[in-house]
Structure formats: structure tokens, C-alpha cells
Design a protein around this motif. Sequence first.
Motif, PDB file in Angstrom:
ATOM      1  N   ALA A  44      -5.635  -4.332  11.122  1.00 34.58           N
ATOM      2  CA  ALA A  44      -4.444  -4.211  11.510  1.00 34.58           C
ATOM      3  C   ALA A  44      -4.214  -2.833  12.200  1.00 34.58           C
ATOM      4  O   ALA A  44      -3.502  -2.467  13.418  1.00 34.58           O
ATOM      5  CB  ALA A  44      -3.141  -4.034  10.606  1.00 34.58           C
ATOM      6  N   ASN A  45      -5.112  -2.002  11.762  1.00 39.26           N
ATOM      7  CA  ASN A  45      -5.075  -0.577  12.362  1.00 39.26           C
ATOM      8  C   ASN A  45      -5.467  -0.528  13.713  1.00 39.26           C
ATOM      9  O   ASN A  45      -5.371   0.338  14.516  1.00 39.26           O
ATOM     10  CB  ASN A  45      -5.990   0.358  11.517  1.00 39.26           C
ATOM     11  N   ARG A  74      -0.748  -2.133  -0.322  1.00 38.83           N
ATOM     12  CA  ARG A  74      -1.002  -3.477  -0.004  1.00 38.83           C
ATOM     13  C   ARG A  74      -1.117  -4.487  -1.185  1.00 38.83           C
ATOM     14  O   ARG A  74      -0.832  -5.597  -1.207  1.00 38.83           O
ATOM     15  CB  ARG A  74      -2.262  -3.707   0.798  1.00 38.83           C
ATOM     16  N   VAL A 133      -5.086 -12.208   3.789  1.00 39.06           N
ATOM     17  CA  VAL A 133      -4.135 -11.128   4.528  1.00 39.06           C
ATOM     18  C   VAL A 133      -4.468  -9.820   4.163  1.00 39.06           C
ATOM     19  O   VAL A 133      -4.729  -8.987   4.905  1.00 39.06           O
ATOM     20  CB  VAL A 133      -2.922 -11.340   4.704  1.00 39.06           C
ATOM     21  N   LYS A 134      -4.472  -9.575   2.782  1.00 40.19           N
ATOM     22  CA  LYS A 134      -4.651  -8.415   2.166  1.00 40.19           C
ATOM     23  C   LYS A 134      -5.863  -7.558   2.549  1.00 40.19           C
ATOM     24  O   LYS A 134      -5.898  -6.420   2.826  1.00 40.19           O
ATOM     25  CB  LYS A 134      -4.114  -8.477   0.734  1.00 40.19           C
ATOM     26  N   MET A 151       1.599  -7.593  -1.864  1.00 39.34           N
ATOM     27  CA  MET A 151       1.169  -9.028  -2.386  1.00 39.34           C
ATOM     28  C   MET A 151       1.708  -9.358  -3.863  1.00 39.34           C
ATOM     29  O   MET A 151       1.964 -10.494  -3.743  1.00 39.34           O
ATOM     30  CB  MET A 151      -0.343  -9.117  -2.288  1.00 39.34           C
ATOM     31  N   TRP A 157       3.037   1.135   4.396  1.00 43.74           N
ATOM     32  CA  TRP A 157       1.840   1.612   4.860  1.00 43.74           C
ATOM     33  C   TRP A 157       0.490   0.872   4.400  1.00 43.74           C
ATOM     34  O   TRP A 157       0.023   1.243   3.262  1.00 43.74           O
ATOM     35  CB  TRP A 157       2.064   3.215   4.048  1.00 43.74           C
ATOM     36  N   TYR A 158       0.370  -0.047   4.966  1.00 42.94           N
ATOM     37  CA  TYR A 158      -0.910  -0.929   4.844  1.00 42.94           C
ATOM     38  C   TYR A 158      -2.349  -0.519   4.615  1.00 42.94           C
ATOM     39  O   TYR A 158      -3.078  -1.052   4.069  1.00 42.94           O
ATOM     40  CB  TYR A 158      -0.530  -2.004   5.770  1.00 42.94           C
ATOM     41  N   PHE A 159      -2.524   0.730   5.220  1.00 40.34           N
ATOM     42  CA  PHE A 159      -3.704   1.132   5.502  1.00 40.34           C
ATOM     43  C   PHE A 159      -4.152   2.054   3.812  1.00 40.34           C
ATOM     44  O   PHE A 159      -5.338   2.364   3.767  1.00 40.34           O
ATOM     45  CB  PHE A 159      -3.876   2.186   6.405  1.00 40.34           C
ATOM     46  N   ASN A 160      -3.103   2.008   3.182  1.00 40.73           N
ATOM     47  CA  ASN A 160      -3.480   2.670   1.701  1.00 40.73           C
ATOM     48  C   ASN A 160      -3.124   1.358   0.694  1.00 40.73           C
ATOM     49  O   ASN A 160      -2.896   0.191   0.925  1.00 40.73           O
ATOM     50  CB  ASN A 160      -2.127   3.482   1.277  1.00 40.73           C
ATOM     51  N   ASP A 161      -4.282   1.741  -0.183  1.00 35.18           N
ATOM     52  CA  ASP A 161      -4.582   0.451  -1.072  1.00 35.18           C
ATOM     53  C   ASP A 161      -3.390  -0.118  -2.012  1.00 35.18           C
ATOM     54  O   ASP A 161      -3.020  -1.179  -2.169  1.00 35.18           O
ATOM     55  CB  ASP A 161      -5.569   0.780  -2.022  1.00 35.18           C
ATOM     56  N   TYR A 211       8.381  -7.890   1.353  1.00 34.75           N
ATOM     57  CA  TYR A 211       6.561  -7.964   1.339  1.00 34.75           C
ATOM     58  C   TYR A 211       6.166  -6.836   2.401  1.00 34.75           C
ATOM     59  O   TYR A 211       5.355  -5.932   2.025  1.00 34.75           O
ATOM     60  CB  TYR A 211       6.120  -9.313   1.488  1.00 34.75           C
ATOM     61  N   PHE A 257      -5.057  -5.736   6.136  1.00 31.27           N
ATOM     62  CA  PHE A 257      -4.551  -4.785   5.648  1.00 31.27           C
ATOM     63  C   PHE A 257      -5.699  -3.719   5.076  1.00 31.27           C
ATOM     64  O   PHE A 257      -6.748  -4.403   4.786  1.00 31.27           O
ATOM     65  CB  PHE A 257      -3.318  -4.998   4.432  1.00 31.27           C
ATOM     66  N   GLY A 258      -5.398  -2.536   4.580  1.00 30.46           N
ATOM     67  CA  GLY A 258      -6.306  -1.801   3.941  1.00 30.46           C
ATOM     68  C   GLY A 258      -7.128  -0.838   5.113  1.00 30.46           C
ATOM     69  O   GLY A 258      -6.424  -0.739   6.193  1.00 30.46           O
ATOM     70  N   LYS A 259      -7.896  -0.079   4.628  1.00 30.63           N
ATOM     71  CA  LYS A 259      -8.377   1.042   5.359  1.00 30.63           C
ATOM     72  C   LYS A 259      -9.405   0.129   6.489  1.00 30.63           C
ATOM     73  O   LYS A 259     -10.239  -0.819   6.108  1.00 30.63           O
ATOM     74  CB  LYS A 259      -9.403   1.699   4.828  1.00 30.63           C
TER      75      LYS A 259
END
Lengths: 635, 484
Positions: free
Chosen positions: B363-364, A166, B425-426, A170, A159-163, A153, B430-432
Motif C-alpha cells: 500500500a505504501n 495492522r 491483506v494484512k 485485523m 497507520w498500516y505501515f506500522n505493525d 478496521y 499492510f506493513g512496511k
Amino acid sequence: MTTIDLLVYITVGAPLLGFIINGLFGRYLGKLPGWIATLMLAVSATSGGYLAYQALFNHLHVSKDIYTWVSVGNLHIPVGYLIDPLTGVMLFVVTFVSLWIHLYSIGYMEHDKGYWRYFAYLNMFVFFMLLLVLGNNFLMTFVGWEGVGLASYLLIGFWYFNDAPRQAGMKAFVVNRIGDAGFLLGMFLIFTLFGSLKYEEVFNAVLQNKEVMALFIALAGVLFFVAATGKSAQIPLYVWLPDAMEGPTPVSALIHAATMVTAGVYLVARASAIYSSVVDVPVVFGLSAPLLVALVGALTAFFAASMALVNNDLKRILAFSTVSQLGYMFAAAGMLGYAAAVFHLYTHAFFKALLFLTAGSVMHAMHDVLDIQRMGGLWKKLPWTGLFMLIGGLALAAIPPFSGFFSKDEILVAVEKNPLIFWLLVVTALMTAFYTFRMFFMVFLGKPRDQHLYEHAHESPPIMLIPMGILAIGAIVAGFVGIGGENSLWAKMLHGTFVFPEHAAHGEHSSFPMIAGLTAGVVGIALAYLMYVLFWPSVPVLMARIFKPIYVVLYNRYWVDEIYDALIVKPLYGISRWILFVGVDRVLIDGTVNALAWVSYGFGAFFRKLQTGNVRTYAVWLLLGALVLIGVLAL
Amino acid sequence: MLSLVIFFPLVAAIPLFFFRPEWRRTYWVYGTFVTLLELLFSIALLMGFDFSRAAEFQFVERYVFFGLQNAPYYVGIDGLALILILLTTFLTFLGIVSSYNYIKEKVQAYVITMLLLETAMIGVFASLNVIQFFIFWEAQLIPMFVLIALWGHENRVYAAFKFLIYTAVGSVPMLAAIIWIYLNYGTFDYPTLLQTLPKAAVDIQKLLFLAFSVGFMIKVPMFPFHTWLPDAHVEAPTAGSVILAGILLKMGTFGFLRYSLPLFPDGFEAYRGLIAILAIIGIIYGGLMAWVQSDMKKLVAYSSVAHMGFAMLGIASGNPIGIQGAVLVMISHGLTTGALFFLVGMLYERRHTRLIRDYSGIANRVPNLSTFFVFMALASIGLPGLSGFVGEFLTMIGAYRANPVWGYLAVPGVVVAAIYMLSLVKRVVFGKLDPESAKMPDVSFREALILVSLAIFVIWIGVYPMPFLNFTDKVAGILVNLLH
């Protein structure tokens, strides 16, 4: 503490230590985390390799409890390890392949901001994978099972900052949890039947009670297979694996090809006593548990390979191929060919990890482009990578003397009794060879299709080439231990590991499966050569036009994701949100509560009018109340 | 010794009335000091506790005041009460420490309220006199009501009254039952009643069981009595939510284990199936509700409904595995949900919003806070190796033994848990990175201390739960014997 204890501690402890060091201090250590993690793996692979050697060649067989995890009522679950030939194979595969992928990752992840985090997760993965294969009871395997799921997971969503990552992370976790629910139920059932979760005790009890408790044992087999369809990406839970390719490519090689996804095969092989005991007991749709395993495996093999035929994404092709190859393993295991299944697990670990690493090398050269339609002619630019992919591809297509040939042959022999499964797998072998070489030809032969990308392509550094080289050697020689069928070294090493029904027929080792498999492989490669080298692009385009309906269905992967979304995810959310939350919670329950409150408020207002508002009245009530209370207490 | 632990916070609250309002720092220092001392006192209890007799009441004190021979002051603890008292002192201490920046107004009243609450909660767990238990049970309502009503958010008055009325309504039948018992048995002493009440006729037991249990079911809360919880949580200040989820809900399950089950075993036997079904509905329904929330605190609140459903399922299973699992669920839920409320509180302090859609990709910006967030989320949904798994596993295996159908119905709960928690969490972690969060500071040293101290126990319980199970193994054994 015995030497074996110590070696087990070192094998498991080294990656854990690496995880702790890198997890806590990695961010301050610059480029060190990669080397720390790799060093820990080298330690682990050395002691783990030694244990594997002892188990496979010197008949080391120990099951030992270290401490009591839980002891409640009659439930006693130890933390302990089991070493036998099956564990030996897994130990060797896991530590050996991990080691080289760690080394490769130092080069691959060099410029990533999450460098230290990556290696912390990777070490954590190895730790949990080792728990999974070393545990001497179902619960410890389950701890590792969910632990590797966690690592997966985190690394899919690296690279969690991209959609996309993430979402994919999940999805992987949730789909796996569905399988894990089966694992839990399997454990509950086993514990209720036999009062233990330790492998040795459970399997002995299974063999003693297989007549009386046949149906329950068969049900346990089905439940554990549900777990396996999650982790090992079989129908109907395979959907997370193609999306898992959002993670870094070495992760795809290690977790989503060579090791973690084979955990389901390991589980079925480990529980051979369960499956072999219920060969004649129909449980689901009139099928016995092992036959169900075999059929689902064969269908998955066929189905996944068909989706790989038309895919243009380098990593997705390999992902579908992994799903398909895992299907082969289940087909064999379900037909009681446990040794063949584990053999394929072992060879597959080498050549599929190798193929992913070469794909990573290609991505490295192509600035992360994955579309094989934009590649071509890369052989000149990436000769080593090309050579390694060719080796891996030949192994996957099961061409002798590459390793996949031997293990696929063993599988076809194991399933020969069942014509449906046999022919499904033979046709799949043809498709496998075809899509593998379609990929190889599109990437490395022909003319460059994107001149700009082509010109900037460059071969990977030695730190990436060396691990590929090692795995390439593995992909060539790993199968030799299987030469000789029932008298092979492989058969000797695993002798006595698996349980078979008493009256298992020892069929003649005919050469027909080998001929069929080899023919399929050669024809597949030849077709791919015709279509993608000689007559590209006219024939593929023509074919896509002629078989348009089939092409569209395959290209859209049978719309399975969309169907799941429309039939399960969306309705469930809608029901939860509108019927349960708004309807039941807000309107029904809260409405009743508020209505009651208003009614009592109304009563209160009514009675208040009767009252004078006089302080003396309240005092009287207070006094009365106190009197009653005192009266009660004094009695 | 035990009375000291119960009343020390109350006594220590008295000098606070004489402090001057402008000494703001002093209140915090004093409050921290008192709750820390209280934590140490409770650890002294642990040191003096004889685990070989964990099912018997220890540190017993019994005094008669005002000549009320039949209603003496009577306290004592067994392993179950002890572990819950330890959880109480631990979480109250962390609650005070976490409030320095959060509570800016009426600090004096706040610290006093917290201390009163602490005494009331410990009193509930330590009472051996049924009417005295009831008094502490009711007493605990007032400080909690005040916490929500004074330091809550926009809708605090509605939430505070909903909390008060729901709980008060639940305790009316309990009071009636207690009086009835007194009139018929002539005593409030718990140990005496434990000998006599289980012999009562089945019909009487059933009635008394219901009368006691409605209040407990509301407190747990079990479906369909749960709707006060999300509102109370959303409005309560962080420490209030932590105490509410961490301790107050456990008073409900504690009530079942101390009163409903052992006093009325035949009544329990009669309603076991119903309780199990409501518990399973709570597990699945609570999880689905958590999934569709847009407010983080509501999400965590509904997840509490699911977790407490596991605890109730374990109790309903009526075997030692299920009951001990239930206690472990209670402890683990106190730690992980407490931690999640702390984390949501930290985000709220920084951003002044609890809405999930207002956050993205933190998280960033705040990697440490995010790591704790993911860690506690995973512990909460029962990842093996962390605390949540042990209790969930034991309650489910206990339920499966009692009735396999319960096992099959409860297991989907683990899938639903993954869905609601990981989707939180997602979206948040996470995410931008959202622009509003771009200036958030990461966890401070004090915040890290709180989270690390919780995390230590979360890992400890997950890896080596035996020391925690030893608190209640004998208690569970006795409870099960009463049932047969």
C-alpha cells in the motif's frame, strides 16, 4: 417524496457524498478534505438533529420502505427507515458528536500524510452508523453494523505501515465477525419464526406468540446478544477494543467510545420486545436471556474496571473504562431498564468522547507519549485541556451535577432488584472514580516526571479546544433531562418506545442507589487523591508490593489475550496446517489420487505390452468404438 | 441468434490460423475485438430475452444433421443459462484484455485457445440435448488443458494432467448414464426427459443422480474432490485462472441445477443431506486451508472451495431462497474471485512471485492497486453492501430454513473467511514496504479499467440485487415445485 424522506436522504446522503468526494479526489485537494467532511457532517447534523427533535418532542414515528433490496420466495427485505424516539436519540448523538470530532480532527490530523484518506473513512463511518440506527429492519441494521466494522478496521489500521495497527485492525474485524455470526443466526431464526425481518412486524409477532414460541424467542435474544458482545466489547469478545487504541485518537473518541461500540446497546434496546417477552424463560445455564445480558454486562463492568486500575497507558485506561461503562448499559438493559441504558449511552457519548479528545490533546502536547508515568504537572501547560479532562472525569466518576451522575443513578435504580448486579456496579463505580482520577492526577497534578517532555508541551490550537469545550458543556448539562426520575423529560421523550412485561413492578424510587453510587464516587476520588497526590509514589509502590499477586494479574489483564491465543488461535492454525492440509489434503486425498493414477498407469503399461503397437490394431478399436456409438444413436 | 453467440468465437478463431506469427499486436487487437463483439452479441440476447417467461427456454433452435433424428442440434436458454453466458462473455473479454503483457509466447495459439474455450463454455450452458451437452462439457477440457500446459508455470504438466484426469474420470459415469437413459427413453432431448425422467423409480433416480453428480461435484469442486483445483490455479496463467474460477466451476453447480436436481428429484431428495454436509465441510475446510497457504493463488483457490460450498449448500436447501442465493454466489464469486486472480496476476507480472512472504506493505507503493485489492477481498468475504454478501446470506438463510443445524454449522464460515482474507491483506498490503516492491508501478489505465468494470457490478449486486435475482426467480420456482 415527503419532507421526512428528503431529510432522511440528506442526513444519510451527506456523509456518503463526502466519502465519495474525498475518496476519489481527496488526494488532490490539499487541506480541503477535512473541511468538506466537516461541512457534510454539519449538513447531516442539521437535518438529523431536526429529525431527532421531531421524534423526541413531536412524537414523529414513521417506518417507510424506499425500495426492495431482496425479494425471494417469501423473503422480502426492503431498504427503509424507521424514526422513533430511540432512533431520535441515536441520530442526535451520532451526528452531533461526529460533527465536533470532525472539526477537532482537522487540527489533530493536520500534519498526517493520510489526511484525505482519514476524512474519507470518517465520513464513511458516519454513513454506515446512520444506516445502522435508521434501518427499519434487522438486515439494514446489519449492513450498517458490518459497515461501521469496516470503517473501524480501516481506521484502527490507519497507520498500516506500522505493525501494531495492522494487527489490531485485523483482530478487531475478526473478533467482531464472531459476534456477527450470532447476528446472522438471530436473523435466520427470526425469519424462520415470523417470516419477516422488519422491526415492527417482528416485534408484533413476538408479542403475539410469546407463549407458544417462548424458547425460540429467548434463543433469538441470546443470539443478538452474542452480536452485541462483539460490537460493544463485552465478555468474552471485548479483547479487540483495548488494541483498537492503535488508531488515531479522535477515532477512538468517535468510533470506539461514543458511537459504534454502543450499537450493541442500541440493538438490545431496539429488541426490547424480545427481551421483555422472555423474562421467565431460562435458556442458558438456567438464566433467562435478559438476565444473561444483565449479568454479562455487570461482570464486564467490574472486570474491565479492575484492569483499568493499574494500567499506565492513557488511552488504554479510557478503553477499559469504555468497556466497563458499556457493561453498565447492558446491566441496565438486561434488567429491563432500557431507558436508563440509552440514557447512559447518551451521556457517556459526551463525556467519554470528551475524555478521549483531551487525551488526544495531551498526546499532541507530549509527542505521542501515552505513558502516564512520564507525565505530571501539565495543568500549568495545558490549562484548558486539564479543565476539560476534569469535567469529563467528574462526569465519568458520576459526581453531581455532571451528566454521568444522573445516568448512573438511573442504572443503579434499574438494577436494584438484583443485589449481585447492584453491588457489582456499586463497587465498579468506586473503581471507576479511582482510576479516572488516578489518571487525571498523574497527568495534570504533581511534579513533571519527564522534564524534557514537559518543557516542550504546549496547549492545543482553538480548532481542537472548541470541540472539547462544546462536548464539555454537553458533559455538564446532558444529564439534566433525566432529573425527576419517572417524571423527567427523558422519560417523557422515550415514553412508549420500549416494551415491558405486562406485570412489570413499578418500584419506589428510593434514594439508596443514589447514596451508594455517590459515596462510591467520592471515596474513589479521595483514595486516588491520597495515593497519587499526597503520598505519591510511596503508597502506590507499597500497595503494589503488598497486593503483588493481584497487581500482577491485573497488570497482565488476566492473560486473556494469551489464553485465547494458546487455546484457540494456535491450535486452530496447527490443526489446519498439519492435520488438515498436510494430513488430509496432501497425504490422504492427493495420495489416494496419485496412487490410483499410478495403479492405472501400471495397468496401462501391462496392457500396452499385450498390444502390438500396430497401427492397424488401433484402427480396429477405433472402428469398433465408432460402430457402437452409431449403433446407439441409430436405435 | 443463439447459435451465433455459441459459434462466433469458434468461427472467428479460424482466420487466426492464417495470421503471420510476427503480427503480435494484431492478435491482441483481433482477440479483443472478437470477444468484445461476442459480449455485445450476448447483450443482444439479454435485450431479446423475455423475463416474464424466464423459466422457459428461449431462442430455441433445433436442427437435425446427418439424419440423426434422435440426436439433433438443440439449443435454448432460460434465465439461469443467460446470466451464466453473460458472465462468460464478460470474463473472457476481460481475460483477453488482461493478457497483453502477461502472455509473451505463442500468442496466436493463446488467442485461438481462448476463443475455442469460450465456444465450449457457452455450448455447455445453452445445450438442450444431453449428449450435445456432454460433448461441449468434454470439449471445454481441451483448451483449458492446453492453457495450463502451455502457458503455465513450473509444475504445469502435473497440474494439467491432474485437471484432465480428475475431470475425465468424473465424466465417465455421466456418459454411461446418458447412454443408459437413451437406451431406455429413446431420446437425448432435455425438455422431453424433463417430463419423463422424474417419474422413474426412486432407486433408478438415485443411481442416475450419482452418475451425473460425481462429475459435477468434481467440477464445483466439492470436498473431497477439490485437490485438483489449487494445483490447476497455481499453474494456470492469469486469464486461465479467471476463467477456471469464474466459469468452469460454475458448470458444476449449473449441472446440478440443470440436470441432477430437475431430472432426478427423488435422487436429489435422497442425497440432499450428504451434499449439504459436504458443502459445509467445503465452507469450513476450504477456509481453513486458505488460511495456511503460503502462495496467494492457492489461497484464492481454496477460498473458491469455500465459496462454492455456499453455492452447493444453497442448492441442497432445495427452497427458492437457497437456490437463488446459490446463483448469486456463483455470479459474485465469478466477479470477485476473478478480480482477485487478476490482482494476483498483476502482482506476479511486476514481481514474478506469488509467495505471500515475498510481499509486504505494498500500500505504501501502489495505493490504487491496494485499494482494489482490499475492496475485492472484502467483497469476496461477504461484506454487506457488496456482492458476496447477498448470495451468502440467501444461501445460509435458505439452508437454515431447510435444516437449522446446517445454518449453525455454516455460519462459522464467515468468521473463517475474515481470518484468511484479512490475514492475506494484512501481510501483503499492510506493513512496511518490502524493498523488492519499492519500484513497482501502480495499476495502468488498462488494468484499472478491468478492475473498475468488475467493481461496478460488485457494488450494483450488493446494493440492488433484484435485477440479478430476476434472472432466476422463475427457474428457482420451477425447480422447487419439482421437488414437491
